[in-house]
Design a protein around this motif. Structure first.
Motif, PDB file in Angstrom:
ATOM      1  N   THR A 163      34.876  52.828  31.914  1.00 58.98           N
ATOM      2  CA  THR A 163      34.028  52.020  32.785  1.00 58.98           C
ATOM      3  C   THR A 163      34.113  50.565  32.345  1.00 58.98           C
ATOM      4  OG1 THR A 163      32.078  52.356  31.410  1.00 58.98           O
ATOM      5  CG2 THR A 163      32.405  53.904  33.216  1.00 58.98           C
ATOM      6  N   LEU A 164      33.972  49.692  33.326  1.00 58.05           N
ATOM      7  CA  LEU A 164      34.039  48.269  33.052  1.00 58.05           C
ATOM      8  C   LEU A 164      33.091  47.549  34.003  1.00 58.05           C
ATOM      9  CD1 LEU A 164      35.481  45.916  31.575  1.00 58.05           C
ATOM     10  CD2 LEU A 164      37.153  45.941  33.427  1.00 58.05           C
ATOM     11  N   SER A 165      32.114  46.871  33.446  1.00 52.94           N
ATOM     12  CA  SER A 165      31.219  46.039  34.250  1.00 52.94           C
ATOM     13  C   SER A 165      31.634  44.595  34.051  1.00 52.94           C
ATOM     14  CB  SER A 165      29.768  46.225  33.803  1.00 52.94           C
ATOM     15  OG  SER A 165      29.348  47.546  34.026  1.00 52.94           O
ATOM     16  N   ILE A 166      31.870  43.903  35.168  1.00 54.44           N
ATOM     17  CA  ILE A 166      32.353  42.532  35.088  1.00 54.44           C
ATOM     18  C   ILE A 166      31.803  41.735  36.257  1.00 54.44           C
ATOM     19  CG2 ILE A 166      34.485  43.019  36.350  1.00 54.44           C
ATOM     20  CD1 ILE A 166      35.902  41.081  34.373  1.00 54.44           C
ATOM     21  N   VAL A 167      31.558  40.467  36.010  1.00 55.35           N
ATOM     22  CA  VAL A 167      31.093  39.553  37.052  1.00 55.35           C
ATOM     23  C   VAL A 167      32.317  38.974  37.746  1.00 55.35           C
ATOM     24  CG1 VAL A 167      29.836  37.401  37.473  1.00 55.35           C
ATOM     25  CG2 VAL A 167      29.004  39.024  35.758  1.00 55.35           C
ATOM     26  N   GLN A 168      32.233  38.843  39.054  1.00 56.21           N
ATOM     27  CA  GLN A 168      33.330  38.298  39.847  1.00 56.21           C
ATOM     28  C   GLN A 168      33.811  36.969  39.268  1.00 56.21           C
ATOM     29  OE1 GLN A 168      32.259  37.698  43.935  1.00 56.21           O
ATOM     30  NE2 GLN A 168      34.285  37.081  44.541  1.00 56.21           N
ATOM     31  N   GLY A 169      35.124  36.899  38.990  1.00 53.61           N
ATOM     32  CA  GLY A 169      35.730  35.679  38.476  1.00 53.61           C
ATOM     33  C   GLY A 169      35.588  35.463  36.979  1.00 53.61           C
ATOM     34  N   GLU A 170      34.954  36.393  36.267  1.00 54.74           N
ATOM     35  CA  GLU A 170      34.726  36.236  34.827  1.00 54.74           C
ATOM     36  C   GLU A 170      35.684  37.118  34.027  1.00 54.74           C
ATOM     37  OE1 GLU A 170      31.971  33.361  35.326  1.00 54.74           O
ATOM     38  OE2 GLU A 170      32.575  34.099  33.365  1.00 54.74           O
ATOM     39  N   VAL A 217      47.536  47.391  38.232  1.00 56.49           N
ATOM     40  CA  VAL A 217      46.356  46.546  38.023  1.00 56.49           C
ATOM     41  C   VAL A 217      46.081  45.734  39.288  1.00 56.49           C
ATOM     42  CG1 VAL A 217      45.328  44.736  36.597  1.00 56.49           C
ATOM     43  CG2 VAL A 217      46.870  46.419  35.560  1.00 56.49           C
ATOM     44  N   GLN A 218      44.855  45.844  39.765  1.00 54.15           N
ATOM     45  CA  GLN A 218      44.414  45.112  40.953  1.00 54.15           C
ATOM     46  C   GLN A 218      43.105  44.409  40.630  1.00 54.15           C
ATOM     47  OE1 GLN A 218      44.075  48.005  44.080  1.00 54.15           O
ATOM     48  NE2 GLN A 218      46.117  48.817  43.708  1.00 54.15           N
ATOM     49  N   GLY A 219      42.912  43.249  41.177  1.00 56.78           N
ATOM     50  CA  GLY A 219      41.654  42.538  41.001  1.00 56.78           C
ATOM     51  C   GLY A 219      41.549  41.741  39.716  1.00 56.78           C
ATOM     52  N   GLY A 220      42.650  41.576  39.006  1.00 55.13           N
ATOM     53  CA  GLY A 220      42.614  40.821  37.768  1.00 55.13           C
ATOM     54  C   GLY A 220      43.787  41.145  36.880  1.00 55.13           C
ATOM     55  N   ALA A 221      43.639  40.846  35.597  1.00 54.36           N
ATOM     56  CA  ALA A 221      44.717  41.074  34.636  1.00 54.36           C
ATOM     57  C   ALA A 221      44.132  41.299  33.248  1.00 54.36           C
ATOM     58  CB  ALA A 221      45.654  39.874  34.602  1.00 54.36           C
ATOM     59  N   HIS A 277      38.853  38.960  35.685  1.00 53.33           N
ATOM     60  CA  HIS A 277      38.741  39.215  37.115  1.00 53.33           C
ATOM     61  C   HIS A 277      39.348  38.041  37.882  1.00 53.33           C
ATOM     62  CE1 HIS A 277      36.795  39.783  41.046  1.00 53.33           C
ATOM     63  NE2 HIS A 277      36.844  41.060  40.710  1.00 53.33           N
ATOM     64  N   ASP A 278      40.019  38.334  38.980  1.00 52.31           N
ATOM     65  CA  ASP A 278      40.708  37.278  39.730  1.00 52.31           C
ATOM     66  C   ASP A 278      39.828  36.550  40.738  1.00 52.31           C
ATOM     67  OD1 ASP A 278      40.458  39.095  41.809  1.00 52.31           O
ATOM     68  OD2 ASP A 278      42.626  39.438  42.023  1.00 52.31           O
ATOM     69  N   GLY A 279      38.552  36.902  40.817  1.00 49.71           N
ATOM     70  CA  GLY A 279      37.635  36.219  41.717  1.00 49.71           C
ATOM     71  C   GLY A 279      37.571  36.789  43.112  1.00 49.71           C
ATOM     72  N   SER A 280      38.403  37.779  43.404  1.00 49.96           N
ATOM     73  CA  SER A 280      38.389  38.381  44.737  1.00 49.96           C
ATOM     74  C   SER A 280      37.142  39.252  44.914  1.00 49.96           C
ATOM     75  CB  SER A 280      39.644  39.227  44.953  1.00 49.96           C
ATOM     76  OG  SER A 280      39.635  40.346  44.080  1.00 49.96           O
TER      77      SER A 280
END
Length: 86
Positions: free
Chosen positions: A2-9, A37-41, A69-72
């Protein structure tokens, strides 16, 4: 995992996010492989590499691996496998 992340962070990963055990190999020899990998790196802060597709368990435990996160609007998605190199 599991991974909780804020958009763009970015979030530093640790054993709460990923952990592997191999009864035949030392845990320090294990490495994670990330694909699709989608939505970031994934980034390796120790090596200053912005995009990685594999990283060691010691780097993960030392919180040297981050997901950026890539901000999408789409949530991150990826596939993780573990190898002992054999």
């Amino acid at each position: 995992n599991t991974l909780s992340i804020v958009q763009g962070e970015a979030v530093a990963l640790n054993s709460a996010h990923l952990q592997a055990i191999d009864v035949d190999s030392a845990n320090t020899t294990l490495f994670f492989i990330v694909e699709d990998v989608q939505g970031g790196a994934f980034r390796n802060n120790r090596l200053n590499v912005a995009r990685v597709t594999e990283f060691s368990q010691p780097d993960l435990l030392a919180e040297q691996i981050a997901f950026v996160h890539d901000g999408s609007l789409a949530p991150p998605n990826y596939t993780v496998s573990v190898s002992d190199g054999i």
